[in-house]
Scaffold this motif. Structure first.
Motif, PDB file in Angstrom:
ATOM      1  N   GLU A 159       0.833  -1.207   0.000  1.00 37.20           N
ATOM      2  CA  GLU A 159       0.000   0.000   0.000  1.00 37.20           C
ATOM      3  C   GLU A 159       0.868   1.258   0.000  1.00 37.20           C
ATOM      4  OE1 GLU A 159      -3.148   0.165  -0.444  1.00 37.20           O
ATOM      5  OE2 GLU A 159      -3.803  -1.891  -0.076  1.00 37.20           O
ATOM      6  N   ASP A 160       1.874   1.292   0.876  1.00 35.78           N
ATOM      7  CA  ASP A 160       2.753   2.459   0.947  1.00 35.78           C
ATOM      8  C   ASP A 160       3.491   2.673  -0.373  1.00 35.78           C
ATOM      9  OD1 ASP A 160       1.980   2.848   3.546  1.00 35.78           O
ATOM     10  OD2 ASP A 160       3.761   1.919   4.423  1.00 35.78           O
ATOM     11  N   ILE A 196      -3.068   1.863  -7.012  1.00 32.55           N
ATOM     12  CA  ILE A 196      -3.895   1.175  -6.029  1.00 32.55           C
ATOM     13  C   ILE A 196      -3.652  -0.328  -6.186  1.00 32.55           C
ATOM     14  CG2 ILE A 196      -6.230   0.690  -5.226  1.00 32.55           C
ATOM     15  CD1 ILE A 196      -7.066   3.382  -6.442  1.00 32.55           C
ATOM     16  N   PRO A 197      -2.969  -0.965  -5.228  1.00 30.07           N
ATOM     17  CA  PRO A 197      -2.786  -2.417  -5.330  1.00 30.07           C
ATOM     18  C   PRO A 197      -4.115  -3.137  -5.150  1.00 30.07           C
ATOM     19  CG  PRO A 197      -1.283  -1.430  -3.717  1.00 30.07           C
ATOM     20  CD  PRO A 197      -2.331  -0.408  -4.030  1.00 30.07           C
ATOM     21  N   CYS A 198      -4.407  -4.083  -6.019  1.00 29.39           N
ATOM     22  CA  CYS A 198      -5.553  -4.961  -5.821  1.00 29.39           C
ATOM     23  C   CYS A 198      -5.022  -6.388  -5.767  1.00 29.39           C
ATOM     24  CB  CYS A 198      -6.626  -4.776  -6.890  1.00 29.39           C
ATOM     25  SG  CYS A 198      -6.086  -4.923  -8.585  1.00 29.39           S
ATOM     26  N   PHE A 199      -5.378  -7.078  -4.690  1.00 31.05           N
ATOM     27  CA  PHE A 199      -4.809  -8.383  -4.377  1.00 31.05           C
ATOM     28  C   PHE A 199      -5.765  -9.467  -4.853  1.00 31.05           C
ATOM     29  CE2 PHE A 199      -3.348  -5.217  -1.356  1.00 31.05           C
ATOM     30  CZ  PHE A 199      -1.968  -5.333  -1.491  1.00 31.05           C
ATOM     31  N   LEU A 200      -5.260 -10.367  -5.670  1.00 30.88           N
ATOM     32  CA  LEU A 200      -6.134 -11.338  -6.319  1.00 30.88           C
ATOM     33  C   LEU A 200      -5.484 -12.716  -6.372  1.00 30.88           C
ATOM     34  CD1 LEU A 200      -4.765 -11.533  -9.435  1.00 30.88           C
ATOM     35  CD2 LEU A 200      -5.799  -9.282  -9.556  1.00 30.88           C
ATOM     36  N   ARG A 201      -6.315 -13.710  -6.676  1.00 30.41           N
ATOM     37  CA  ARG A 201      -5.862 -15.079  -6.908  1.00 30.41           C
ATOM     38  C   ARG A 201      -6.070 -15.439  -8.371  1.00 30.41           C
ATOM     39  NH1 ARG A 201      -9.414 -18.380  -2.614  1.00 30.41           N
ATOM     40  NH2 ARG A 201     -10.997 -17.266  -3.808  1.00 30.41           N
ATOM     41  N   HIS A 259     -10.382  -0.107   1.501  1.00 33.10           N
ATOM     42  CA  HIS A 259     -11.351   0.985   1.636  1.00 33.10           C
ATOM     43  C   HIS A 259     -11.303   1.439   3.088  1.00 33.10           C
ATOM     44  CE1 HIS A 259     -13.658   1.164  -2.188  1.00 33.10           C
ATOM     45  NE2 HIS A 259     -13.124  -0.040  -2.340  1.00 33.10           N
ATOM     46  N   GLY A 260     -10.790   2.637   3.312  1.00 32.79           N
ATOM     47  CA  GLY A 260     -10.624   3.095   4.690  1.00 32.79           C
ATOM     48  C   GLY A 260      -9.598   2.242   5.405  1.00 32.79           C
ATOM     49  N   ASN A 261     -10.024   1.626   6.504  1.00 31.16           N
ATOM     50  CA  ASN A 261      -9.124   0.779   7.292  1.00 31.16           C
ATOM     51  C   ASN A 261      -9.349  -0.702   7.067  1.00 31.16           C
ATOM     52  OD1 ASN A 261      -7.840   3.003   8.555  1.00 31.16           O
ATOM     53  ND2 ASN A 261      -9.561   3.175  10.005  1.00 31.16           N
ATOM     54  N   GLU A 262     -10.170  -1.049   6.071  1.00 29.91           N
ATOM     55  CA  GLU A 262     -10.452  -2.465   5.837  1.00 29.91           C
ATOM     56  C   GLU A 262     -10.327  -2.811   4.360  1.00 29.91           C
ATOM     57  OE1 GLU A 262     -14.447  -3.148   7.101  1.00 29.91           O
ATOM     58  OE2 GLU A 262     -15.330  -2.202   5.323  1.00 29.91           O
ATOM     59  N   TYR A 263     -10.291  -4.107   4.108  1.00 28.16           N
ATOM     60  CA  TYR A 263     -10.221  -4.593   2.732  1.00 28.16           C
ATOM     61  C   TYR A 263     -11.555  -5.218   2.343  1.00 28.16           C
ATOM     62  CZ  TYR A 263      -5.236  -3.770   2.424  1.00 28.16           C
ATOM     63  OH  TYR A 263      -4.019  -3.155   2.371  1.00 28.16           O
ATOM     64  N   ARG A 264     -12.003  -4.857   1.146  1.00 32.58           N
ATOM     65  CA  ARG A 264     -13.252  -5.410   0.623  1.00 32.58           C
ATOM     66  C   ARG A 264     -12.981  -6.164  -0.665  1.00 32.58           C
ATOM     67  NH1 ARG A 264     -17.071   0.001   0.802  1.00 32.58           N
ATOM     68  NH2 ARG A 264     -16.869   0.465   3.038  1.00 32.58           N
ATOM     69  N   GLN A 265     -13.725  -7.249  -0.841  1.00 32.40           N
ATOM     70  CA  GLN A 265     -13.675  -7.964  -2.111  1.00 32.40           C
ATOM     71  C   GLN A 265     -14.561  -7.244  -3.113  1.00 32.40           C
ATOM     72  OE1 GLN A 265     -14.677 -12.092  -1.389  1.00 32.40           O
ATOM     73  NE2 GLN A 265     -12.579 -12.685  -1.861  1.00 32.40           N
TER      74      GLN A 265
END
Length: 377
Positions: A30-31, A39-44, A61-67
């Protein structure tokens, strides 16, 4: 801001919501992304839908990660270590569709890497003698050297490595317990005989056999050196950092995952230099390590598709000679953190993001615009 994909193995991916991603630092991604307006998006791999050009990914999103369902990012950093050919085929299909996946391949057979480097006469002198792992080659190297290492061709983090050594008139085999790798045993062998379990391993899993490199010592323990070599902005290879990996007292294997200790390289070399007067001065030796690492990756990049981020293991002898040990396609960077080199640890995440940014800027606008679209819910 543009999206860039970071493709993870399932276990790491599942740990994202709870921030339990083991050796992968999501915060560092993220940093690094912020530094390059990404914007990193983490995927499989299994969550990519090639036909529709979309993927399911975690995004902060904010302090959490959403799928979310997103358009597939045009640039993806591959941090997976899949074993099966069908996974490699899926990745290749994405490349064929125009997705730029750097480090397209992360699992390398040790004999294949050795064969590539062996073709370069300037690198050949830095390679230990290496043969295919069969009984004939093992006996041959035993007669020639008196100290040989047997490794799985595609093994990682030091698992499955064995050492045959002649000392005090007899041969011993040092190996880890098959179900408890933290426990190591030393077996005394009968003259001219190798244990049955070694025969079975060689039949079921491809191995290589190498002469043992007489590594320099730190506190009477052998150590080798992890060199992180990456492409950054501009696509130029550079050495991001180096640290020493010191073997624990009960084994010769230095991998941190097998109980090895990470230390600052100048600290370790200063003591090794004091113990072996023939070792070159530290600055010169580190320059040589860096020069050799860059030679190696330039050679490998000619044969391995879209190579951009590797960890090399190099060893030095007490005389100061440098040898190549192996190449890691998914560099476990946490050793820098354990060695107290947090700035370098963070930089190992920054360089891939810089490289991704450079790749995105070189793509036609129609490709990069896809990641600016709104997510598809």
């Amino acid at each position: 801001m543009l999206h860039v994909g970071v493709m993870l193995n399932p276990v790491t991916y599942r740990g994202i919501p709870a921030m339990k991603t083991r050796y992968e630092s999501i915060a560092n991604y993220e940093d690094a992304g912020l530094s390059y307006e990404l914007i990193p998006c983490f995927l499989r791999l299994e969550d990519i839908h090639i036909v529709t050009g979309t993927c399911r990914a975690f995004v902060k999103h904010g302090n959490e990660y959403r799928q979310m369902i997103l358009p597939l990012p045009p640039v993806i950093h591959n941090r997976t270590l899949y074993r099966h050919n069908e996974n490699a085929s899926d990745i290749h299909r994405l490349v064929q569709k125009g997705i730029y996946i750097f480090n397209e391949q992360n699992r390398f057979r040790k004999d294949h890497i050795h064969a590539i480097l062996q073709e370069d006469p300037l690198l050949r002198i830095h390679l230990p003698k290496t043969l295919q792992g069969n009984l004939s080659s093992i006996h041959s190297l035993m007669e020639q050297t008196g100290d040989v290492v047997i490794k799985p061709s595609s093994g990682s983090v030091g698992r499955g490595i064995m050492r045959l050594r002649h000392s005090r008139g007899h041969w011993t085999l040092q190996c880890a317990h098959p179900s408890r790798p933290e426990r190591w045993s030393t077996l005394r062998l009968h003259v001219g005989e190798l244990p049955l379990f070694l025969h079975k391993r060689l039949l079921h899993v491809p191995h290589i056999v190498q002469e043992t490199i007489p590594l320099a010592l730190y506190n009477n323990r052998p150590f080798d050196i992890r060199v992180t070599v990456q492409r950054g902005y501009g696509g130029i290879w550079g050495v991001t950092g180096m640290f020493a990996k010191i073997a624990p007292s009960h084994t010769f294997v230095s991998n941190v995952a097998q109980g090895g200790t990470a230390r600052s390289l100048p600290e370790v070399l200063s003591q090794a230099q004091a113990q072996a007067a023939k070792v070159s001065n530290i600055a010169r030796l580190m320059n040589e390590l860096e020069r050799l690492a860059l030679q190696i990756v330039h050679r490998l990049a000619q044969s391995l598709p879209r190579l951009a981020d590797v960890g090399l293991d190099l060893g030095i002898t007490q005389e100061g000679n440098i040898f190549f040990i192996e190449c890691n396609g998914r560099d476990q960077r946490y050793g820098f953190s354990q060695a107290g080199m947090n700035n370098v640890w963070k930089e190992t995440y920054t360089q891939p993001m810089a490289y991704a940014r450079w790749l995105l800027e070189r793509m036609p606008s129609a490709d990069t615009e896809r990641s600016l679209d709104r997510p598809l819910y």
